[in-house]
Design a protein around this motif. Structure first.
Motif, PDB file in Angstrom:
ATOM      1  N   ASP A  30       0.810  -1.211   0.000  1.00  0.00           N
ATOM      2  CA  ASP A  30       0.000   0.000   0.000  1.00  0.00           C
ATOM      3  C   ASP A  30       0.845   1.263   0.000  1.00  0.00           C
ATOM      4  N   THR A  31       2.122   1.156   0.371  1.00  0.00           N
ATOM      5  CA  THR A  31       2.947   2.359   0.427  1.00  0.00           C
ATOM      6  C   THR A  31       3.470   2.761  -0.947  1.00  0.00           C
ATOM      7  N   ASP A  32       3.445   1.849  -1.913  1.00  0.00           N
ATOM      8  CA  ASP A  32       3.951   2.189  -3.247  1.00  0.00           C
ATOM      9  C   ASP A  32       3.005   3.152  -3.946  1.00  0.00           C
ATOM     10  N   MET A  33       3.599   4.171  -4.539  1.00  0.00           N
ATOM     11  CA  MET A  33       2.771   5.163  -5.214  1.00  0.00           C
ATOM     12  C   MET A  33       3.600   5.890  -6.264  1.00  0.00           C
ATOM     13  N   VAL A  34       2.983   6.155  -7.394  1.00  0.00           N
ATOM     14  CA  VAL A  34       3.635   6.916  -8.460  1.00  0.00           C
ATOM     15  C   VAL A  34       2.684   8.032  -8.884  1.00  0.00           C
ATOM     16  N   ILE A  35       3.194   9.240  -8.859  1.00  0.00           N
ATOM     17  CA  ILE A  35       2.397  10.397  -9.261  1.00  0.00           C
ATOM     18  C   ILE A  35       3.125  11.122 -10.383  1.00  0.00           C
ATOM     19  N   THR A  36       2.403  11.482 -11.420  1.00  0.00           N
ATOM     20  CA  THR A  36       2.984  12.300 -12.489  1.00  0.00           C
ATOM     21  C   THR A  36       2.057  13.470 -12.790  1.00  0.00           C
ATOM     22  N   MET A  37       2.656  14.582 -13.070  1.00  0.00           N
ATOM     23  CA  MET A  37       1.904  15.788 -13.432  1.00  0.00           C
ATOM     24  C   MET A  37       2.608  16.476 -14.590  1.00  0.00           C
ATOM     25  N   ARG A  38       1.871  17.029 -15.476  1.00  0.00           N
ATOM     26  CA  ARG A  38       2.476  17.834 -16.534  1.00  0.00           C
ATOM     27  C   ARG A  38       1.909  19.245 -16.470  1.00  0.00           C
ATOM     28  N   GLN A  39       2.679  20.141 -17.056  1.00  0.00           N
ATOM     29  CA  GLN A  39       2.154  21.504 -17.193  1.00  0.00           C
ATOM     30  C   GLN A  39       0.852  21.387 -17.975  1.00  0.00           C
ATOM     31  N   PRO A  40      -0.185  22.058 -17.557  1.00  0.00           N
ATOM     32  CA  PRO A  40      -1.497  21.843 -18.177  1.00  0.00           C
ATOM     33  C   PRO A  40      -1.445  21.909 -19.702  1.00  0.00           C
ATOM     34  N   ASP A  41      -1.876  20.796 -20.290  1.00  0.00           N
ATOM     35  CA  ASP A  41      -2.009  20.678 -21.741  1.00  0.00           C
ATOM     36  C   ASP A  41      -0.697  20.898 -22.475  1.00  0.00           C
ATOM     37  N   LYS A  42       0.397  20.655 -21.837  1.00  0.00           N
ATOM     38  CA  LYS A  42       1.703  20.844 -22.481  1.00  0.00           C
ATOM     39  C   LYS A  42       1.897  19.834 -23.609  1.00  0.00           C
ATOM     40  N   ASP A  43       2.393  20.301 -24.740  1.00  0.00           N
ATOM     41  CA  ASP A  43       2.668  19.452 -25.891  1.00  0.00           C
ATOM     42  C   ASP A  43       4.160  19.117 -25.908  1.00  0.00           C
ATOM     43  N   PHE A  44       4.500  17.845 -25.816  1.00  0.00           N
ATOM     44  CA  PHE A  44       5.904  17.396 -25.763  1.00  0.00           C
ATOM     45  C   PHE A  44       6.390  16.908 -27.140  1.00  0.00           C
ATOM     46  N   SER A  45       5.576  17.032 -28.155  1.00  0.00           N
ATOM     47  CA  SER A  45       5.897  16.382 -29.424  1.00  0.00           C
ATOM     48  C   SER A  45       7.141  16.952 -30.098  1.00  0.00           C
ATOM     49  N   ILE A 178       8.015  21.450 -16.822  1.00  0.00           N
ATOM     50  CA  ILE A 178       6.960  20.981 -17.731  1.00  0.00           C
ATOM     51  C   ILE A 178       6.431  19.595 -17.344  1.00  0.00           C
ATOM     52  N   TRP A 179       7.157  18.917 -16.494  1.00  0.00           N
ATOM     53  CA  TRP A 179       6.684  17.591 -16.067  1.00  0.00           C
ATOM     54  C   TRP A 179       7.370  17.216 -14.756  1.00  0.00           C
ATOM     55  N   THR A 180       6.618  16.568 -13.877  1.00  0.00           N
ATOM     56  CA  THR A 180       7.165  16.085 -12.611  1.00  0.00           C
ATOM     57  C   THR A 180       6.664  14.666 -12.362  1.00  0.00           C
ATOM     58  N   GLY A 181       7.604  13.830 -11.997  1.00  0.00           N
ATOM     59  CA  GLY A 181       7.216  12.470 -11.615  1.00  0.00           C
ATOM     60  C   GLY A 181       7.753  12.170 -10.228  1.00  0.00           C
ATOM     61  N   ALA A 182       6.944  11.499  -9.431  1.00  0.00           N
ATOM     62  CA  ALA A 182       7.394  11.142  -8.082  1.00  0.00           C
ATOM     63  C   ALA A 182       6.986   9.708  -7.797  1.00  0.00           C
ATOM     64  N   MET A 183       7.869   8.991  -7.186  1.00  0.00           N
ATOM     65  CA  MET A 183       7.522   7.635  -6.773  1.00  0.00           C
ATOM     66  C   MET A 183       7.919   7.443  -5.316  1.00  0.00           C
ATOM     67  N   ARG A 184       7.120   6.672  -4.626  1.00  0.00           N
ATOM     68  CA  ARG A 184       7.364   6.464  -3.198  1.00  0.00           C
ATOM     69  C   ARG A 184       7.259   4.984  -2.888  1.00  0.00           C
ATOM     70  N   SER A 185       8.117   4.540  -2.016  1.00  0.00           N
ATOM     71  CA  SER A 185       8.045   3.143  -1.604  1.00  0.00           C
ATOM     72  C   SER A 185       8.740   3.007  -0.256  1.00  0.00           C
ATOM     73  N   LEU A 186       8.706   1.812   0.269  1.00  0.00           N
ATOM     74  CA  LEU A 186       9.467   1.563   1.491  1.00  0.00           C
ATOM     75  C   LEU A 186      10.946   1.818   1.218  1.00  0.00           C
ATOM     76  N   LEU A 187      11.628   2.360   2.209  1.00  0.00           N
ATOM     77  CA  LEU A 187      13.075   2.532   2.053  1.00  0.00           C
ATOM     78  C   LEU A 187      13.700   1.142   2.065  1.00  0.00           C
ATOM     79  N   TYR A 188      14.481   0.890   1.035  1.00  0.00           N
ATOM     80  CA  TYR A 188      14.918  -0.482   0.805  1.00  0.00           C
ATOM     81  C   TYR A 188      15.950  -0.915   1.830  1.00  0.00           C
ATOM     82  N   ASP A 189      15.736  -2.072   2.367  1.00  0.00           N
ATOM     83  CA  ASP A 189      16.673  -2.597   3.341  1.00  0.00           C
ATOM     84  C   ASP A 189      17.644  -3.584   2.708  1.00  0.00           C
ATOM     85  N   SER A 190      17.582  -3.717   1.401  1.00  0.00           N
ATOM     86  CA  SER A 190      18.546  -4.595   0.737  1.00  0.00           C
ATOM     87  C   SER A 190      18.786  -4.074  -0.668  1.00  0.00           C
ATOM     88  N   ASP A 191      19.928  -4.345  -1.170  1.00  0.00           N
ATOM     89  CA  ASP A 191      20.251  -3.922  -2.527  1.00  0.00           C
ATOM     90  C   ASP A 191      19.353  -4.608  -3.544  1.00  0.00           C
TER      91      ASP A 191
END
Lengths: 218, 268
Positions: A30-45, A178-191
């Motif tokens: 349940d702690t895993d999460m990925v959020i992405t946001m872009r500048q409103p209606d931004k065209d990356f083409s 123009i874009w932000t991505g964030a991911m969250r998870s448990l802090l890893y206790d192993s490589d």
């Protein structure tokens, strides 16, 4: 109502009430999460080239109750998986973010924090037939969470700070995010765990942002 | 002698029962004594001399008659009939029955896409008025909680996407007028019925993410056809039913469609 029905009514009410226990966030996944946001209606083409700023920025100074990030483990994973995803999206990497004038600049950052909460449980619950009948004991627990934040800038779309001149006379130029991505998870206790989770969550970050693909998939 | 005769006649006249032959045989002469303040009934309601002895008014006549169902024409004593318990309990008309139900729910269509778990959380409270032995009208208030927990699910808008564990809820609360028709089969302990409710339903959709939630609620026009069966044990009974609840789409919320499966008790 006939008194003979009272036990049955009690069972009906208790069953109905017990069944209303809400589904909740109560396991590690349940702690895993990925959020992405872009500048409103931004065209990356129109973007083709990119640069990654190194090293990975430690954002602990901006967080409450930060903990030490194992940079030697996670930084290489973040950089390699980010490069792989940008390449797969069709971008071409340039070496120097300043000299090579890329279309976009990607800046990775990482932070880890303590997240304290309370857990109530029955000690030895179910242990070989013994059950604990006293009220459960609330125990403070910490869930150390690690977050990776990727920020994409357009260095060629600078704009003048609309607030410049109000606080001082310095002329400042802003580079839009123009874009932000964030991911969250448990802090890893192993490589091994880090090696598995960071590329997986980075992949999800780009999967849910199809508009980033070169040529433009809106 | 004449004076003695007159006293004797007066005494007989006062002692004689109404309609007695003695009263009829009083000769007109010698002249009657002065009339009493209230004349005896015997003098005003003469009865035939052949009448049987009178019974007190509260005594019923003997039950010796010809049975109206006896087609043989034979006469004779017919056993008296008495009202039975079954006949007295057969009518429910005019009674009010209350029902308490444990209501389980399962979404259908878009409701199921949002929250597809079979839900054991819910109840219904209902009152039914027997307008006839086989027809009730009433009022129902219920609640069903539909939910689903899904891992790695993406919620997205045009510029925002969030992938995480999602907990999704639909709370649905119908408030409806109901009507039911009961089929009386051979075994009167089983009362299958069909019915419907019409009225309103309040629904709330809730999307819960690890750090935020989105809520949408609305009042709908709603109706619910119903099939069920009552196991009548005399004073009360077990109720099993299923309702297909439909809450019509509104400007604020989508339509909701769900089954509720109900187990409850109903008082007669």
């Amino acid at each position: 109502m006939n008194r003979h029905y009272r036990p049955i009514i009690g069972i009906l009410l208790a069953t109905s009430a017990a069944s209303c226990a809400p589904a909740s966030f109560d396991d590690e996944d349940d702690t895993d999460m990925v959020i992405t946001m872009r500048q409103p209606d931004k065209d990356f083409s129109s973007y083709r080239t990119y640069a990654i700023t190194e090293p990975v920025v430690d954002l602990g100074a901006y967080a409450e109750d930060p903990i030490q990030v194992p940079h030697s483990v996670v930084d290489p994973l973040i950089l390699s998986s980010l490069e792989q995803e940008m390449d797969e999206a069709g971008y071409m990497r340039v070496a120097d973010a300043m000299a090579d004038n890329p279309d976009v600049v990607v800046t990775p950052g990482v932070v880890a924090t303590n997240n304290w909460g309370w857990v109530s449980y029955y000690p030895w619950y179910g242990y070989t037939g013994y059950y604990w009948y006293y009220p459960p004991v609330p125990v403070p627990v910490n869930t150390p969470l690690g977050s990776v934040i990727i920020t994409m800038l357009d260095p060629n779309a600078t704009m003048r700070d609309p607030n410049a001149g109000q606080m001082d006379d310095e002329e400042r130029t802003l580079v839009p995010v123009i874009w932000t991505g964030a991911m969250r998870s448990l802090l890893y206790d192993s490589d091994e765990a880090a090696a598995q989770d960071i590329p997986e969550l980075m992949d999800q970050m780009f999967d849910q942002s199809p508009y980033l693909k070169v040529g433009g998939a809106q | 002698v004449n004076a003695r005769w007159q006293r004797l006649m007066l005494g007989l006249a006062l002692l004689a029962p109404a309609g007695s032959a003695a009263a009829q045989t009083v000769p007109p002469e010698p002249p009657a004594p002065p009339p009493p303040a209230s004349p005896p009934p015997a003098a005003t309601t003469p009865a035939p001399a052949t009448s049987p002895p009178a019974y007190p008014a509260e005594t019923p006549p003997p039950a010796y008659e010809t049975s109206p169902y006896d087609e043989s024409g034979a006469t004779g004593p017919v056993p008296p009939t008495y009202p039975t318990f079954q006949r007295a309990a057969a009518t429910r008309k005019g009674k009010v029955s209350g029902a308490l139900q444990w209501s389980m729910g399962l979404g259908v269509g878009s409701t199921n896409e949002f929250a597809n778990d079979y839900s054991f959380g819910g109840f219904a409270v209902e009152g039914r008025y027997w307008v006839a032995d086989q027809v009730t009208v009433g009022l129902l208030w219920g609640w069903n909680a539909l939910h689903e927990k899904e891992y790695n699910k993406t919620y997205s808008t045009e510029n925002l996407a969030i992938t995480s564990t999602q907990v999704r809820w639909i709370d649905a609360m119908p408030l409806q007028l109901t009507a039911h028709y009961y089929l009386e089969l051979g075994n009167k302990k089983l009362l299958p019925y069909l019915g419907a409710g019409i009225g309103t339903a309040w629904t709330q959709r809730q999307l819960v993410l690890p750090f935020t939630s989105y809520t949408q609620d609305s009042w709908h026009f709603a109706f619910a056809p119903e099939l069920g069966i009552l196991f009548n044990t005399g004073r009360g009974g077990l109720l099993l039913s299923t309702r297909l609840n439909y809450a019509v789409e509104t400007d604020d919320a989508p339509e909701e469609l769900w089954f509720s499966f109900n187990v409850g008790l109903m008082e007669f």
